[in-house]
Design a protein around this motif. Sequence first.
Motif, PDB file in Angstrom:
ATOM      1  N   LYS A  19       0.916  -1.335   0.038  1.00  0.00           N
ATOM      2  CA  LYS A  19      -0.105   0.130  -0.093  1.00  0.00           C
ATOM      3  C   LYS A  19       0.799   1.127  -0.105  1.00  0.00           C
ATOM      4  CE  LYS A  19      -1.733  -1.304   3.674  1.00  0.00           C
ATOM      5  NZ  LYS A  19      -1.761  -0.997   5.077  1.00  0.00           N
ATOM      6  N   THR A  37      -2.062   7.233   6.957  1.00  0.00           N
ATOM      7  CA  THR A  37      -2.708   6.934   8.280  1.00  0.00           C
ATOM      8  C   THR A  37      -1.974   6.023   9.329  1.00  0.00           C
ATOM      9  OG1 THR A  37      -4.251   5.328   7.741  1.00  0.00           O
ATOM     10  CG2 THR A  37      -5.067   7.675   7.417  1.00  0.00           C
ATOM     11  N   GLY A  38      -1.347   5.177   8.627  1.00  0.00           N
ATOM     12  CA  GLY A  38      -0.242   4.134   9.662  1.00  0.00           C
ATOM     13  C   GLY A  38       0.536   4.979  10.280  1.00  0.00           C
ATOM     14  N   TYR A  41      -1.182   6.579  13.314  1.00  0.00           N
ATOM     15  CA  TYR A  41      -1.097   5.680  14.445  1.00  0.00           C
ATOM     16  C   TYR A  41      -0.074   5.309  15.068  1.00  0.00           C
ATOM     17  CZ  TYR A  41      -6.205   5.126  13.566  1.00  0.00           C
ATOM     18  OH  TYR A  41      -7.442   5.655  13.402  1.00  0.00           O
ATOM     19  N   ARG A  42       1.171   5.197  14.107  1.00  0.00           N
ATOM     20  CA  ARG A  42       2.348   5.014  14.773  1.00  0.00           C
ATOM     21  C   ARG A  42       3.117   6.135  15.745  1.00  0.00           C
ATOM     22  NH1 ARG A  42       5.687   1.240  12.035  1.00  0.00           N
ATOM     23  NH2 ARG A  42       4.083  -0.071  10.830  1.00  0.00           N
ATOM     24  N   ARG A  89       9.291   3.996  12.350  1.00  0.00           N
ATOM     25  CA  ARG A  89       9.349   2.782  11.560  1.00  0.00           C
ATOM     26  C   ARG A  89       9.909   1.488  12.071  1.00  0.00           C
ATOM     27  NH1 ARG A  89       5.457   3.631   8.344  1.00  0.00           N
ATOM     28  NH2 ARG A  89       5.304   5.823   8.087  1.00  0.00           N
ATOM     29  N   ALA A  97       1.859   0.749  17.538  1.00  0.00           N
ATOM     30  CA  ALA A  97       0.850   1.272  16.661  1.00  0.00           C
ATOM     31  C   ALA A  97      -0.399   0.422  16.657  1.00  0.00           C
ATOM     32  CB  ALA A  97       1.287   1.471  15.342  1.00  0.00           C
ATOM     33  N   SER A  98       0.089  -0.995  16.349  1.00  0.00           N
ATOM     34  CA  SER A  98      -0.917  -1.945  16.509  1.00  0.00           C
ATOM     35  C   SER A  98      -2.007  -2.144  17.679  1.00  0.00           C
ATOM     36  CB  SER A  98      -0.422  -3.270  16.185  1.00  0.00           C
ATOM     37  OG  SER A  98      -1.549  -4.390  16.033  1.00  0.00           O
ATOM     38  N   SER A 101      -3.862   1.509  18.249  1.00  0.00           N
ATOM     39  CA  SER A 101      -4.948   1.658  17.577  1.00  0.00           C
ATOM     40  C   SER A 101      -5.905   1.115  17.741  1.00  0.00           C
ATOM     41  CB  SER A 101      -4.105   1.515  16.159  1.00  0.00           C
ATOM     42  OG  SER A 101      -3.962   0.020  15.759  1.00  0.00           O
ATOM     43  N   ARG A 107      -8.523   6.345  18.234  1.00  0.00           N
ATOM     44  CA  ARG A 107      -9.211   6.332  17.053  1.00  0.00           C
ATOM     45  C   ARG A 107     -10.191   7.626  17.036  1.00  0.00           C
ATOM     46  NH1 ARG A 107      -7.536   2.030  14.646  1.00  0.00           N
ATOM     47  NH2 ARG A 107      -8.500   2.610  12.595  1.00  0.00           N
ATOM     48  N   GLY A 127      -4.680   3.037   4.622  1.00  0.00           N
ATOM     49  CA  GLY A 127      -4.490   2.812   5.786  1.00  0.00           C
ATOM     50  C   GLY A 127      -5.382   1.375   6.118  1.00  0.00           C
ATOM     51  N   ARG A 128      -6.240   1.242   7.263  1.00  0.00           N
ATOM     52  CA  ARG A 128      -6.948  -0.007   7.500  1.00  0.00           C
ATOM     53  C   ARG A 128      -8.257   0.332   7.455  1.00  0.00           C
ATOM     54  NH1 ARG A 128      -2.242  -0.745   7.877  1.00  0.00           N
ATOM     55  NH2 ARG A 128      -1.062  -2.502   9.018  1.00  0.00           N
ATOM     56  N   ASP A 129      -8.765   1.639   7.813  1.00  0.00           N
ATOM     57  CA  ASP A 129     -10.194   1.828   7.642  1.00  0.00           C
ATOM     58  C   ASP A 129     -10.744   2.955   6.717  1.00  0.00           C
ATOM     59  OD1 ASP A 129      -9.189   3.522   9.196  1.00  0.00           O
ATOM     60  OD2 ASP A 129     -10.870   3.490  10.834  1.00  0.00           O
ATOM     61  N   ARG A 179      -0.050  -9.699  13.543  1.00  0.00           N
ATOM     62  CA  ARG A 179      -0.526  -8.333  13.419  1.00  0.00           C
ATOM     63  C   ARG A 179      -1.923  -8.357  12.616  1.00  0.00           C
ATOM     64  NH1 ARG A 179       1.383  -3.097  11.634  1.00  0.00           N
ATOM     65  NH2 ARG A 179       3.060  -4.015  10.601  1.00  0.00           N
ATOM     66  N   ASP A 183      -5.150  -6.799  14.006  1.00  0.00           N
ATOM     67  CA  ASP A 183      -6.089  -5.645  13.424  1.00  0.00           C
ATOM     68  C   ASP A 183      -7.429  -6.165  12.776  1.00  0.00           C
ATOM     69  OD1 ASP A 183      -3.893  -4.186  13.742  1.00  0.00           O
ATOM     70  OD2 ASP A 183      -3.075  -4.489  11.888  1.00  0.00           O
ATOM     71  N   ARG A 186     -10.071  -6.943  16.072  1.00  0.00           N
ATOM     72  CA  ARG A 186     -10.293  -5.960  16.978  1.00  0.00           C
ATOM     73  C   ARG A 186     -12.058  -5.505  16.853  1.00  0.00           C
ATOM     74  NH1 ARG A 186      -6.619  -1.133  14.662  1.00  0.00           N
ATOM     75  NH2 ARG A 186      -7.889  -0.674  12.902  1.00  0.00           N
TER      76      ARG A 186
HETATM   77  O1   DC Z   1       0.056   0.631   7.836  1.00  0.00           O
HETATM   78  P1   DC Z   1       1.157   0.597   9.008  1.00  0.00           P
HETATM   79  O2   DC Z   1       2.040  -0.564   9.428  1.00  0.00           O
HETATM   80  O3   DC Z   1       1.750   1.805   9.280  1.00  0.00           O
HETATM   81  O4   DC Z   1      -0.052   0.643  10.451  1.00  0.00           O
HETATM   82  C1   DC Z   1       0.500   0.663  11.730  1.00  0.00           C
HETATM   83  C2   DC Z   1      -0.493   0.283  12.582  1.00  0.00           C
HETATM   84  O5   DC Z   1      -1.699   1.138  12.643  1.00  0.00           O
HETATM   85  C3   DC Z   1      -1.332  -0.918  11.875  1.00  0.00           C
HETATM   86  O6   DC Z   1      -1.211  -2.263  12.887  1.00  0.00           O
HETATM   87  C4   DC Z   1      -2.924  -0.772  12.254  1.00  0.00           C
HETATM   88  C5   DC Z   1      -2.856   0.633  12.672  1.00  0.00           C
HETATM   89  N1   DC Z   1      -3.874   1.426  11.781  1.00  0.00           N
HETATM   90  C6   DC Z   1      -5.094   1.514  11.871  1.00  0.00           C
HETATM   91  O7   DC Z   1      -5.516   1.021  12.859  1.00  0.00           O
HETATM   92  N2   DC Z   1      -5.859   2.327  11.278  1.00  0.00           N
HETATM   93  C7   DC Z   1      -5.329   3.094  10.088  1.00  0.00           C
HETATM   94  N3   DC Z   1      -6.184   3.569   9.150  1.00  0.00           N
HETATM   95  C8   DC Z   1      -4.039   2.708   9.662  1.00  0.00           C
HETATM   96  C9   DC Z   1      -3.062   2.036  10.805  1.00  0.00           C
END
Ligand code: DC
Length: 222
Positions: A19, A37-38, A41-42, A89, A97-98, A101, A107, A127-129, A179, A183, A186
Motif C-alpha cells: 500500500k 494514516t498508519g 497511528y504510529r 519505522r 501502533a497495532s 490503534s 481512534r 490505511g486500515r479503515d 498483527r 488488526d 479488534r
Molecule cells: O500501515 P502501518 O503498518 O503503518 O500501520 C501501523 C498500525 O496502525 C497497524 O497495525 C494498524 C494501525 N492502523 C489503523 O488501525 N488504522 C489505520 N487507518 C492505519 C493504521
Amino acid sequence: MLLKMSYVITIDGPAGAGKSSVSKRLAEKLGILYLDTGAIYRAAGLFLNNLGIKPEDDLKIAEAMKNFKLELKNNLVFLNNHDITHEIRTAEVDNLASVYSADKAVREALFQFQREQKNYGSLIAEGRDVGSVIFPDAEFKFFLTATPEARAKRRFLERQSKGVENNNYDEILKAIISRDEHDSKRELSPLKIPDGAILIDTSFMNEDEVIERLLSLVESVI
Ligand code: DC
C-alpha cells in the motif's frame, strides 16, 4: 465529470500488501496529497508509550491526546515539532501502533485530523479503515492484499536493502500473521474490505503493475 472537483482515493489492506509505496507513487503521478494514516497511528503509539500511558487507560489517553500535535510535511512526520519520521519505522513501533490503534480514545482523537486533510484538495488516504470509516464516500476505494508469505518476503527484502540488523524472514512472517489477527479481530474499525472497494491481490504483481492497474481505473473516470 470529476475533472473540476477534488476527489478522494482510499487504499486499505494488511501490512506489507504494498500500500505505502503504491499510494506514494500514485499520489505523485496524479499530483495529489498522500495521507499515510498508519504513520499517524504510529506517532500516537510512540507518544502514548513515551508518556507511560497504558493502552487500556481511556481517560488518560483522551486527556493526553489533547497535546498530540501532528504535522505531515513533504512525507516527513513531526510530533510536537520533533521529526519522528524514522523513529516510527522500528519493529517496536509496529507493535505499539497495532496495540494503541485498537483503543477507542485514540481512534476518536485521530478521526477528525484525518477527515480534515480533505480540505487541502484531492488526496490518497492509505490505511486500515480509510474506505470504511474515515472516507466512506470516497470516489475510489481499493483494497490491496497479498498472502502472508508474499508480504513477509517483501518486508524482509525491504529491511535487507536498508541494512537492518537481525533481519529474519520467519520472525517477520510470524509478526505479520499476529498483527493481521490483531488488526482484523479488534472490535473497533477491524481490517475488512470496505463496501464498494475493488479488491486487488498483489501477491504475484510487481509495484509497477499495481500502479498501472490503479491508474487505469482512476483515469477512466477523472
Ligand atoms: O500501515 P502501518 O503498518 O503503518 O500501520 C501501523 C498500525 O496502525 C497497524 O497495525 C494498524 C494501525 N492502523 C489503523 O488501525 N488504522 C489505520 N487507518 C492505519 C493504521
